[in-house]
Design an enzyme around this catalytic site. Structure first.
Site: not given
Ligand SMILES: *Cc1c(COP(=O)(O)O)cnc(C)c1O
Length: 412
Positions: A70, A196
C-alpha cells in the site's frame, strides 16, 4: 557518460532519473522514464511485482525502501515516475481509479469549510463527488462556466476559495478553459489550480507548464488506452507550498497511503504499458476524429457538431494555444431530437455503445441517459439530443460509413 558506469558495470537503479531516457522528448520519456531494464535479469518490460510485503534484512532493513505494497510497490513506482515525467511534474501518484485520485487531492489539500470553484460542464462523477461526498464532509462549492474567466473571478470567494477545479476539454460538450488565465485568477486568490487532464492526455496538453499546480487523470481513458483497466493519477508541480498545508506532494503522498486507494501492481503495469504508445495512439485518434468531424459537419442530418478543432468553436483560439491537437472526443446533435439521438446509439455496428472513452475502439453514447444521468436536474444537465463519440484508432472510413448507415436508418 556511457550507458554503463565508469568501470563498465551497470548503473545502479537509483541513478535512473539521470539517464537520458528519463529526460528526453515526450515519447522517449513515455518509453523509458521509470522503466530501466530490471537490474537483476535485464528484463526489458518492467516486472509485475505482485507482492503485498517485502523481506527485511534484519528489523527495519528494507531493500530499496520497500516495506508494504500500500505504501510503495516497484511496479506502481515505475508508473508514478513515468507519469511525473510525462506531465513535467515533481511527483506522480497512481490510484485505483480517477475518482480515488480526485478524492485524495480534495482530502489532502482541503479542510471542511473550504470553498472550491467547479466547472459547469464537468464529468458527472466529479460533480457527484463534490455535491454528495465532499459536500457532506464540509466542502463548499460554486459551479461556474470555466470558459468565462470573469465568471470564475466572480465565483471566487476571497479568503475562502482554496481550489479552482478545471476540466478542459470538458465532458461531454468539449468546452475549453484557459488554463493560464485561470491559474492567475486562482493564484491571486490564494487558491490552487487543479486540472483534470483526462480528455487531452499529457501528450496533447501540459497543464503544469501553463501554471496549474496539480494534474489529475482517469488513467482508465487515454493513458491506459485499451479499455482494460480502471485507474487514476495525480501529478504535482515540482514544488507547491501554499495554503498553509505545506508541500502538496507530501500531503498527497500521505493521503495515498493513509486512505489507501492505490493502484494494484497489475493495473499499474497495464497503464504503464498503455503510456508507452500514448503519442502514436493520440496522433491516430486525432487524425480519425478530424475526419469524423469534417464528415458530420457536412452531413445534412446533423444539426450541430462540438469539437474544439472547429474554427467556429468558442474555445478554438484557446485550444489552439494550449493543446498540441484537439483530441479524440466529439459531441454532436442529430436532427430529430432525443429520440433520434437514442436510436442512433443503438443503430451502429462498428462503434460500440458503451460508457467510458479513450480506448483503441470507437465508442458512442447518450450522455443524458448514460454518463451524465446523475447530473439530470442540476446546473450540469446536458442537452437530451446530444451524442458523444470517443473516436478510436480503427480505419476512419469504416467509422464514417457506420455513422452514415446509422443516420440513414434512424431518419424519420
Ligand atoms: C472517467 C473520468 C473520471 C473518473 O475516473 P474513473 O477512473 O472512472 O474513476 C474523471 N474525470 C474525467 C474527465 C473522466 O472522463
Amino acid at each position: 557518460m556511457s550507458e554503463h558506469g565508469v568501470e563498465g558495470r551497470p548503473e545502479p537503479a537509483s541513478t535512473v532519473g539521470r539517464l537520458p531516457g528519463a529526460t528526453g522528448g515526450f515519447s522517449t520519456r513515455a518509453i523509458h522514464a521509470g522503466q530501466q531494464p530490471d537490474p537483476l535479469t535485464g528484463a526489458v518490460a518492467p516486472p509485475i511485482y505482485q507482492t503485498s510485503t517485502y523481506k527485511q534484512d534484519g528489523v527495519g532493513g528494507l531493500r530499496s525502501g520497500y516495506e508494504y505494497s500500500r505504501s510503495a510497490n516497484p511496479t506502481r513506482a515505475a508508473l508514478e515516475e513515468c507519469l511525473a515525467a510525462l506531465e513535467g511534474g515533481g511527483r506522480g501518484f497512481a490510484f485505483a481509479s480517477g475518482l480515488a485520485a480526485q478524492d485524495a487531492v480534495l482530502r489532502s489539500l482541503l479542510r471542511p469549510g473550504d470553498h472550491v470553484v467547479v466547472p459547469s460542464d464537468a464529468y458527472g462523477g466529479t460533480f457527484r463527488q463534490f455535491a454528495r461526498v465532499a459536500g457532506p464532509w464540509g466542502l463548499d462549492h460554486t459551479v461556474a462556466d470555466l470558459s468565462d474567466v470573469d465568471a470564475v473571478r466572480r465565483a471566487v470567494r476571497p479568503g475562502r476559495t482554496r481550489m479552482v477545479w478545471v476540466e478542459t476539454p470538458t465532458n461531454p460538450l468539449l468546452g475549453i478553459a484557459d488554463i493560464a488565465a485561470l491559474g492567475e485568477v486562482a493564484h491571486r486568490a490564494g487558491a490552487l489550480l487543479v486540472v483534470d487532464n483526462t480528455f487531452a492526455s499529457p501528450y496533447l496538453q501540459q497543464p503544469l507548464a501553463l501554471g496549474a499546480d496539480i494534474v489529475t487523470h482517469s488513467t482508465t481513458k487515454f493513458c491506459g488506452g485499451h479499455s482494460d483497466v480502471v485507474g487514476g493519477a495525480v501529478v504535482t508541480a515540482a514544488r507547491v507550498d501554499v495554503l498553509g498545508y505545506g508541500d502538496a506532494a507530501e500531503q498527497v503522498a500521505f493521503c495515498q497511503n493513509a486512505i489507501g486507494a492505490v493502484a494494484g501492481p497489475f493495473d499499474a503495469w497495464l497503464v504503464l504499458r498503455g503510456l508507452r504508445t500514448l503519442a502514436v495512439r493520440m496522433e491516430r485518434h486525432c487524425d480519425n476524429a478530424e475526419q469524423v468531424v469534417a464528415h458530420l459537419s457536412r452531413h445534412g442530418q446533423v444539426a450541430a457538431v462540438h469539437y474544439p478543432g472547429l474554427g467556429d468553436h468558442p474555445g478554438h483560439e484557446v485550444a489552439r494555444r494550449q493543446m498540441r491537437r484537439y483530441g479524440a472526443m466529439v459531441a454532436f446533435q442529430p436532427l430529430g431530437g432525443k429520440r433520434r439521438a437514442v436510436d442512433l446509439c443503438g443503430a451502429v455496428r462498428t462503434w460500440t455503445l458503451a460508457e467510458s472513452l479513450g480506448g483503441v475502439e470507437s465508442l458512442i453514447e447518450h450522455p443524458g441517459l448514460m454518463t451524465h444521468a446523475s447530473v439530470a436536474g442540476t446546473a450540469l444537465q446536458v442537452p437530451d439530443d446530444l451524442v458523444r463519440l470517443s473516436v478510436g484508432i480503427e480505419d476512419a472510413e469504416d467509422l464514417i460509413a457506420d455513422l452514415d448507415q446509422a443516420l440513414e436508418r434512424t431518419a424519420s
